[in-house]
Every structure is written in structure tokens, then in C-alpha cells.
Design an enzyme around this catalytic site. Structure first.
Site, PDB file in Angstrom:
ATOM      1  CE  LYS A 281      35.968  40.605  47.956  1.00 62.79           C
ATOM      2  NZ  LYS A 281      37.021  39.598  48.231  1.00 62.79           N
TER       3      LYS A 281
ATOM      4  CB  THR B 140      38.884  40.811  40.017  1.00 59.18           C
ATOM      5  OG1 THR B 140      38.218  40.803  41.274  1.00 59.18           O
ATOM      6  CG2 THR B 140      39.311  39.395  39.670  1.00 59.18           C
TER       7      THR B 140
ATOM      8  NE  ARG C 115      37.495  28.165  49.274  1.00 61.38           N
ATOM      9  CZ  ARG C 115      38.203  28.591  48.239  1.00 61.38           C
ATOM     10  NH1 ARG C 115      38.716  27.708  47.384  1.00 61.38           N
ATOM     11  NH2 ARG C 115      38.430  29.877  48.061  1.00 61.38           N
TER      12      ARG C 115
ATOM     13  NE  ARG D 248      41.494  42.194  48.823  1.00 59.78           N
ATOM     14  CZ  ARG D 248      41.895  41.114  48.144  1.00 59.78           C
ATOM     15  NH1 ARG D 248      43.069  41.140  47.489  1.00 59.78           N
ATOM     16  NH2 ARG D 248      41.168  40.013  48.117  1.00 59.78           N
TER      17      ARG D 248
END
Length: 496
Positions: A221, A279, A72, A35
Site C-alpha cells: 500500500k 479509498t 498515533r 478485503r
């Protein structure tokens, strides 16, 4: 035999440590898929990774992870240094921006112009994976008036989550588009698209791939509540699913994650879609040579759920013990998979469309036969990888040897549970000769006797027409027939 473990391992690669020796060491330890996280690498760096990986072994698939649409904080103004310290009870205003405005102690800018319009009074904004939180006390047309519920050090470009609130974000950012188009021309196999909220987000990526006539597969995802709410349509639109527990764990209470993970895995298996759990699976191994017992249990739980793959992120991208992390994960997988009482084939599940597809019926029959008879391996040939993916979905106890006619099919099947993909050597073949490739590969690791039995899923009408039969035969008869294969040879050339 490392390649014979059924659960696959995805390892994240950074360009600063991507050497041929390093890639080979990860592969030998049990890594199946590489990945690349586009949030932490340039296109030039990603190109170096792909080229290095395929120099080591052209069969290793590469997955590029898009950054996705994120909220963000903008860059901290220079006068404040590297961070601004906020305490509980401090008040600030939040404004939307195109990203050029600088955050100060009085005004926190976020990179979404519509942020003020979309976020209601009373909402809580979680900053830096929940390390800090702001509550919206009031709002005007231009700004949100907020109070810190949890203070801390605010740094530039930290992520923002707003649980339970839909913010108007694009399906594909400009940076995502650049990386997707880069992937099309650089021999990439999977796009793992971040923050997928609905089938429309998947379609936006697929439209780019279709415009370039690309066979790249999309892994969606799942990282927020909206993605969970629309999971059925997302699964239907995607090749596979990644349960990205980092951001998902910020948006949802921690105790909700295990059940959400389990439901997604069950839905993916029934829909014949690969599913990856990601994760912090062995996060302590970023700095330590051994995993904690809790981490081992986490990996084991995912394997007991019958996921296709488990993923390493920082552990291999920048950790001190990357090879040890892959080795530990592979060792856990092999040990857990020995529990045959738990790992029974899933041949009775209510699989989507199974009753209307010849390939699915044949795959189910092969898996069932391998349960009732002393069959050592299931063997098939496949052009697109579909037959292999269907066999994987039934989670049989026997390893499936998938002889592929195209490199892309070989690579995408490297992500599927229980599949060992092999690239066919011959361009001209008869309907049975692919078995020679499978037998040759198996005997590198496992001595076969003449009486050993194989379950074979094949096609009588050439690879373009898909599977049409299941056959049970012993090795002696398979070899005898292959020696006579010229009598039944097809005069077609297999397109690579």
C-alpha cells in the site's frame, strides 16, 4: 455476464455483517475479492469472515490488510472525557511514548518513542487525516514545543502524519506479525501491507511468509511520500500495489494525487503487477443509495487508466447500501469497458523483461492475434498464475479464460484485469483437455458456434514447464481433438 467484466472489484468485509447470504449477494453483484481490515477486526472475527466467504464459494480470494506502522496520539486521559478541544494558537508539548502515557491538555503523547528525535523544528504534524495540525516551534531532547495551526477536537488514537519527514517506524508491528502468521494458517491469499516505504518493508513481510513456506502474495500500500519516492523498488519487491489515497491525500496536496496515481498505474502495468485504486471511491453510498456524479467519474477515470481493480471500504464494511455500491461499481466498469476505441491492447509498451521471457512473448502474441482475428476468447492453463498475469498485463480486448490447476492460482488471478479463472476438474489430463473446462464454463453464459475462434496459450511439456505455444483454432476442431484426447494423454497427476 458479471464475471466477464475486466476490471475487478475488491469489497471490504466486517465480521458483524458477514453472513453467507450477504457474501453471496456481493459476489452476485460483481465483487471479486474480499478485503479484511485488521485494524477493525479481531483474529476470531477475521476467521469467521474467511470461513463464511469460502463456504459461499471457495474460489473467492481473501485479502488481509495489516494496520502497518503508524503514528498515533495515545489515549486521552479520563479526566477530559472523550476529547480535548484545542483552538488555533494553543500551545502544547509533544512527547514520545510506548503507548501507555495518557494525553492531556498540556502534553500530547504519541506512540513512537523516537518522535522527538526524528521530527525537526518547522515540521507540521497533521492529526486525524489533517483535521487538526500542529507546527513544531522548538524542541529539546525530551519534547517538541508546538502550536496549533488548525484546532479541533482531539480524540484518542487518532492518526498522525508528518509530510516530508522520515520517522523511524518498524516495518512490521507486533500486531501485524500476529495477523500475518494468522493468515498463513487460515487460507488467505493476499497480505495488503500498510505504509510501505521501501523494498525493506516488503522484505520484512516476505521473510515471515517464507519462514512458514507460505504462497501468500504481498500487495504494498502506497500511502506516503517516501513510498512514492521508492516506488520502483517497491513494485519490484511486491506482487501488486494498492494506491491508498486516504493517507496519501493527507501527506500530499490534493492536486498532486491524480498524477501520482497515473504514474503508479503505468509502472505497475509495465512491470506486470496488479494495481488497485482505493479509498472513498463511492463514499457517499455509505448513507445514500446512489453515487454522486463525481464519484462515478472517479471510478471511470481509474478504469480508463486500465487499473486491475477498484476498491470499496466503508461502503461495504459498514454502509447502508453495500450491495448497491458493488452493483453501481460493476455497472460503471461494464459501461466504460465498452469504449473499445480507448481500450486498445497495450502490446507495444516497454514491458519490463518482456524480451527475455518466453511466457511474455507468447502472451503478447496471443493478445495481438485476438486483435487482428475474430477471436472470441483467449484460453490458457496455468499452475502458478504467471501466464495469466502476463496476459492481463497486455490489457487485451478479449476476456481471458484461465484454467488453473491449484485453487490458490485461481484466487490470485481473480485480482488481475480481464482474467476469468477456472479451477480444473480433471486430475489426469492430456496437453489439450483443459480446453474442455474452458468451453464448458463459457457456454454457461455465451453460446459458442463451431466456427468461433479461440486463441490458446498452452504448454507441450506439462504444467510444471510453463507455456510453450500459441494456437488459433475454431471450436469445432478443438472439440474434435478433445474427443480424441486419450491418444495424447500424459501420465502425470496434477498436484492440487
Amino acid at each position: 455476464m458479471d464475471r466477464m467484466k475486466k476490471t475487478k472489484i475488491v469489497a471490504t468485509m466486517s465480521d458483524f455483517r458477514c453472513t453467507e447470504d450477504f457474501v453471496k449477494s456481493l459476489y452476485d453483484a460483481g465483487m471479486d475479492v474480499i478485503r479484511v481490515n485488521s485494524a477493525h477486526v479481531t483474529e476470531e472475527g477475521a476467521t469467521r469472515i474467511v470461513e463464511t466467504v469460502h463456504k459461499v464459494n471457495p474460489a473467492i480470494p481473501v485479502m488481509i490488510d495489516t494496520k502497518g506502522p503508524e503514528i498515533r496520539v495515545t489515549t486521552i486521559a479520563e479526566e477530559f472525557g472523550n476529547f480535548i478541544k484545542f483552538a488555533k494558537g494553543d500551545r502544547v508539548v509533544v512527547r514520545g511514548s510506548d503507548g501507555s502515557d495518557l494525553t492531556t491538555r498540556q502534553v500530547v503523547y504519541m506512540n513512537v518513542p523516537s518522535i522527538v528525535r526524528d521530527i525537526p523544528v518547522g515540521a507540521v504534524m497533521l492529526i486525524a487525516d489533517g483535521e487538526m495540525s500542529l507546527k513544531v516551534e522548538s524542541k529539546t531532547e525530551e519534547e517538541l514545543v508546538c502550536e496549533f495551526v488548525v484546532g479541533g477536537m482531539m480524540r484518542s488514537r487518532k492518526s498522525v502524519n508528518v509530510p516530508g519527514v522520515r520517522v523511524d517506524l518498524p516495518s512490521v508491528t507486533a500486531k501485524d506479525r500476529r495477523f500475518i502468521e494468522w493468515a498463513v494458517t487460515h487460507d488467505v491469499d493476499f497480505i495488503a501491507h500498510s505504509f510501505v516505504r521501501s523494498a525493506a518493508d516488503v522484505k520484512a513481510v516476505q521473510d515471515i511468509l517464507d519462514a512458514h513456506n507460505s504462497p501468500i502474495k504481498i500487495i504494498s500500500k502506497i500511502e506516503n511520500q517516501e513510498g512514492l519516492d521508492n516506488i520502483d523498488e517497491i513494485i519490484e519487491a511486491s506482487y501488486g500495489i494498492m494506491v491508498a489515497r486516504g493517507d496519501l491525500g493527507v501527506e500530499l496536496p490534493a492536486e498532486v494525487i491524480p498524477n501520482a496515481q497515473r504514474r503508479i498505474v503505468e509502472k505497475c502495468i509495465c512491470a506486470k503487477r496488479p494495481v488497485i485504486i482505493a479509498t472513498q471511491m463511492l463514499y457517499s453510498m455509505v448513507n445514500n443509495p446512489r453515487p454522486t456524479r463525481a464519484e462515478v467519474s472517479d471510478v471511470a477515470s481509474a478504469i480508463y487508466e486500465r487499473v486491475d481493480a477498484v476498491m470499496l471500504s466503508d461502503e461495504t464494511a459498514m454502509g447502508d447500501y453495500p450491495v448497491e455500491a458493488v452493483t453501481a461499481m460493476a455497472r460503471v466498469a461494464r459501461e466504460i469497458e465498452r469504449d473499445e476505441d480507448h481500450f486498445k491492447p497495450m502490446i507495444d509498451m516497454d514491458m519490463v523483461s518482456v524480451n527475455h521471457e518466453i511466457t511474455a512473448q507468447l502472451a503478447r502474441s496471443a493478445v495481438k492475434a485476438s486483435t487482428n482475428l475474430p477471436i472470441k476468447y483467449v484460453v490458457l492453463d496455468t499452475k502458478t498464475g504467471r501466464t495469466g498475469r502476463y496476459l492481463s498485463a497486455f490489457r487485451g480486448q478479449k476476456t481471458v479464460m484461465a484454467v488453473c490447476y491449484k485453487q490458490h492460482a485461481q484466487r490470485i488471478l481473480a485480482l488481475s484485469y480481464g482474467i476469468v479463472p477456472i479451477l480444473r476438474k480433471q486430475e489426469l489430463c492430456d496437453r489439450y483437455h483443459f480446453l474442455s473446462d474452458a468451453l464448458e464454463y463459457i457456454e454457461k453464459y455465451d453460446k459458442l458456434s463451431d466456427s468461433d475462434m479461440l486463441a490458446v496459450v498452452g504448454g507441450s511439456f506439462g504444467p510444471n514447464e510453463g507455456a510453450s505455444y500459441v494456437e488459433i483454432a475454431d471450436v469445432q476442431n478443438i472439440r474434435r481433438r478433445n474427443d480424441m484426447g486419450s491418444e495424447a494423454c500424459y501420465n502425470y497427476e496434477i498436484e492440487k
